[in-house]
Design an enzyme around this catalytic site. Structure first.
Site, PDB file in Angstrom:
ATOM      1  N   GLY A 175       0.822  -1.204   0.000  1.00  0.00           N
ATOM      2  CA  GLY A 175       0.000   0.000   0.000  1.00  0.00           C
ATOM      3  C   GLY A 175       0.857   1.256   0.000  1.00  0.00           C
ATOM      4  N   ASP A 176       0.203   2.409  -0.135  1.00  0.00           N
ATOM      5  CA  ASP A 176       0.874   3.721  -0.139  1.00  0.00           C
ATOM      6  C   ASP A 176       1.836   3.874  -1.310  1.00  0.00           C
ATOM      7  OD1 ASP A 176      -0.315   4.472   2.405  1.00  0.00           O
ATOM      8  OD2 ASP A 176       1.113   3.085   3.331  1.00  0.00           O
ATOM      9  N   GLY A 195       1.157   5.150  -4.282  1.00  0.00           N
ATOM     10  CA  GLY A 195       0.848   6.292  -5.140  1.00  0.00           C
ATOM     11  C   GLY A 195      -0.312   6.010  -6.081  1.00  0.00           C
ATOM     12  N   LYS A 196      -1.258   5.191  -5.621  1.00  0.00           N
ATOM     13  CA  LYS A 196      -2.397   4.827  -6.472  1.00  0.00           C
ATOM     14  C   LYS A 196      -3.250   6.040  -6.816  1.00  0.00           C
ATOM     15  CE  LYS A 196      -3.632   1.729  -3.460  1.00  0.00           C
ATOM     16  NZ  LYS A 196      -2.417   1.673  -2.621  1.00  0.00           N
ATOM     17  N   GLY A 234      -5.833   5.434   2.158  1.00  0.00           N
ATOM     18  CA  GLY A 234      -5.580   6.858   1.986  1.00  0.00           C
ATOM     19  C   GLY A 234      -4.884   7.135   0.677  1.00  0.00           C
ATOM     20  N   HIS A 235      -5.470   7.996  -0.145  1.00  0.00           N
ATOM     21  CA  HIS A 235      -4.868   8.368  -1.423  1.00  0.00           C
ATOM     22  C   HIS A 235      -4.600   9.870  -1.423  1.00  0.00           C
ATOM     23  CE1 HIS A 235      -7.028   4.741  -3.490  1.00  0.00           C
ATOM     24  NE2 HIS A 235      -5.993   4.382  -2.770  1.00  0.00           N
ATOM     25  N   THR A 236      -3.396  10.251  -1.769  1.00  0.00           N
ATOM     26  CA  THR A 236      -3.057  11.662  -1.897  1.00  0.00           C
ATOM     27  C   THR A 236      -2.966  12.026  -3.367  1.00  0.00           C
ATOM     28  OG1 THR A 236      -1.808  11.641   0.174  1.00  0.00           O
ATOM     29  CG2 THR A 236      -1.381  13.460  -1.334  1.00  0.00           C
ATOM     30  N   GLN A 264      -5.191  -0.067  -0.223  1.00  0.00           N
ATOM     31  CA  GLN A 264      -4.104  -0.874   0.350  1.00  0.00           C
ATOM     32  C   GLN A 264      -3.196  -1.445  -0.756  1.00  0.00           C
ATOM     33  OE1 GLN A 264      -7.460  -1.775   1.659  1.00  0.00           O
ATOM     34  NE2 GLN A 264      -7.176  -0.149   3.128  1.00  0.00           N
ATOM     35  N   THR A 284      -5.001  -6.544   5.654  1.00  0.00           N
ATOM     36  CA  THR A 284      -6.307  -5.910   5.779  1.00  0.00           C
ATOM     37  C   THR A 284      -7.373  -7.000   5.727  1.00  0.00           C
ATOM     38  OG1 THR A 284      -7.628  -4.037   5.000  1.00  0.00           O
ATOM     39  CG2 THR A 284      -6.666  -5.467   3.306  1.00  0.00           C
ATOM     40  N   THR A 290      -3.450   7.135   8.672  1.00  0.00           N
ATOM     41  CA  THR A 290      -3.052   6.906  10.064  1.00  0.00           C
ATOM     42  C   THR A 290      -2.227   8.034  10.658  1.00  0.00           C
ATOM     43  OG1 THR A 290      -1.008   5.784   9.407  1.00  0.00           O
ATOM     44  CG2 THR A 290      -2.985   4.422   9.620  1.00  0.00           C
ATOM     45  N   ARG A 306       5.826   5.857   7.920  1.00  0.00           N
ATOM     46  CA  ARG A 306       5.928   4.576   7.230  1.00  0.00           C
ATOM     47  C   ARG A 306       7.314   3.982   7.437  1.00  0.00           C
ATOM     48  NH1 ARG A 306       3.454   7.549   2.188  1.00  0.00           N
ATOM     49  NH2 ARG A 306       1.240   7.453   2.715  1.00  0.00           N
TER      50      ARG A 306
END
Length: 427
Positions: free
Chosen positions: A12-13, A15-16, A40-42, A223, A238, A300, A304
């Site tokens: 996860g994380d 950059g989706k 969480g997507h930025t 995720q 998850t 969260t 990381r």
């Protein structure tokens, strides 16, 4: 026209959000098919940064219809807050569709999640405490609350009573907590009904009709592959299926409709929460990756864990998802290292292993076997084509592609929407 799945190929994380947003202007529908507000997507658009949790990234693309599929678990308060925040910033959210079959995260799901994690102590899994796991457990145990239940008070009350018959016993007798009143939960949930009503739809029908009309549909996973409940580093995973197969069950679309599966791959590796992580760094390099890459969880707020690129994991992701392409993100973060280690295999009990071990015990004991690749010092954030990259950066990308088992079709060289090198079109 294609139906595409876009998912994380690590923990996860990756950059989706950036990848989905890049495609958002070219697709008709963007669908979240699993997870909840533990994702969480930025997305960075110009000088604006958007942090999305439940909403598909396509909500930022005019003309695109964002969809929350039946496989997602929805906290109504979080969803409405997220919609309100975007509306205040001038984003049109009126096209959102919410599956009537999606399950609701209730207040008691959140309570159970938090007290259970505390009770586990040193054995805790590292959940976000947002009620995701208990909601999926209720779904499997057939005592879950669905969005459509908000529109039938009698059914809603019966289901809440059935769920709390057991949960109140656990809360009071095992965890020494106060019992939760049925009427209080029902009243809170009914309070969301009118606010959610404009968005609720039969999304399975909508999406299948869209595909029959040759519309472009993008399925967006939360995720990552190694957090999949079946195919991840269990039990540190998850509670749903972020892998490609989850798109079919989580959106109600058959596998024959999907034409491409795109894995998002960070140029190094990170994960949030507990669990094994063979390439994790505890030195200055790890801290530099965290600082330069801005590696703090969108959902969260936790730092990381950072490590070098793991080709074993990438090959595994290619296999279990049937990946057709990779989108490599955050290549720019690696600028400045004279040499960059890449994990090409593991050493387990003195033996070299080139594929992900199926045994939890073996994976916990896996030590990375590194190959050193030459680094680069040139700024790559302005690169518009693969040829614009320094030779060593080109060689790094080619090496990762060969090790990972699928072509790298796009490269992120910065956080912005336009800071992407597109090598092959996804559409």
């Amino acid at each position: 026209m294609p139906a595409l799945v876009l998912l994380g190929a690590q923990w996860g994380d990756e950059g989706k959000g950036k990848a989905t947003d890049l495609l958002g202007g070219s697709v008709d529908y963007v669908v979240r098919y699993q997870g909840g507000n533990n994702a969480g997507h930025t997305v960075v658009v110009g000088d604006q940064k958007y942090a999305l949790h439940l909403l598909p990234s396509g909500i930022l693309s005019p003309g695109c219809t964002p969809v929350i599929g039946n496989g997602v678990v929805v906290d109504p308060s979080v969803l409405l807050s997220e919609l309100s925040g975007l509306n205040e910033r001038g984003v049109d959210t009126s096209k959102l569709l919410l599956s009537g079959n999606a399950h609701i995260i209730t207040p008691y799901n959140v309570t159970v999640d938090k007290v259970t994690e505390r009770f586990l102590g040193k054995r805790k899994i590292g959940t976000t405490g947002r009620g995701i796991g208990p909601t999926y457990a209720d779904k499997i145990n057939r005592v879950g609350i669905r969005v459509q239940d908000l529109y039938d008070e009698s059914i809603l009350t019966q289901k809440v009573e059935a769920a709390l018959d057991v949960k109140n016993q656990i809360l009071t007798k095992l965890y020494n907590r106060r019992a939760i009143a049925v009427d209080q939960v029902v009243e809170e949930l009914l309070g969301y009904a009118d606010k959610l009503a404009p968005y609720v739809a039969d999304t399975v029908l909508v999406l299948n009709q869209a595909l029959e009309e040759d519309k472009v549909v993008l399925f967006e996973g939360g995720q990552g592959t190694l957090l999949d409940i079946d195919h991840g580093t269990y039990p540190f995973v998850t509670s749903s299926n972020p892998t490609a197969g989850g798109a079919c069950t989580g959106a109600g679309v058959g596998p024959t409709k999907i034409s491409r599966v795109i894995g998002i791959l960070k140029a190094y590796t990170t994960r949030v929460g507990a669990g094994p992580f063979p390439t994790e760094l505890f030195d200055e390099d790890g801290e530099a990756l965290r600082r330069i890459g801005g590696e703090r969880g969108v959902t969260t707020g936790r730092d990381r864990r950072c490590g070098w690129f793991d080709a074993v994991i990438a090959r595994y992701a290619t296999r279990v998802n049937g990946l057709t392409d990779f989108f490599l993100t955050k290549l720019d973060v690696l600028t400045g290292w004279e040499q960059i280690p890449v994990c090409v295999a593991y050493e387990i009990d003195g033996k070299r292993v080139e594929e992900l071990p199926y045994s939890q015990t073996d994976f916990h004991h896996a030590k990375p076997v590194y190959e050193m690749l030459p680094g680069w010092s040139e700024d790559i954030s302005k690169a518009k084509s693969f040829a614009d990259l320094p030779k060593n950066a080109q060689s790094y990308v080619k090496a990762l592609e060969e090790m990972s088992g699928a072509p790298i079709s796009a490269i992120g060289v910065g956080p912005g929407r336009d800071e992407t090198i597109e090598i092959n079109s996804f559409l």
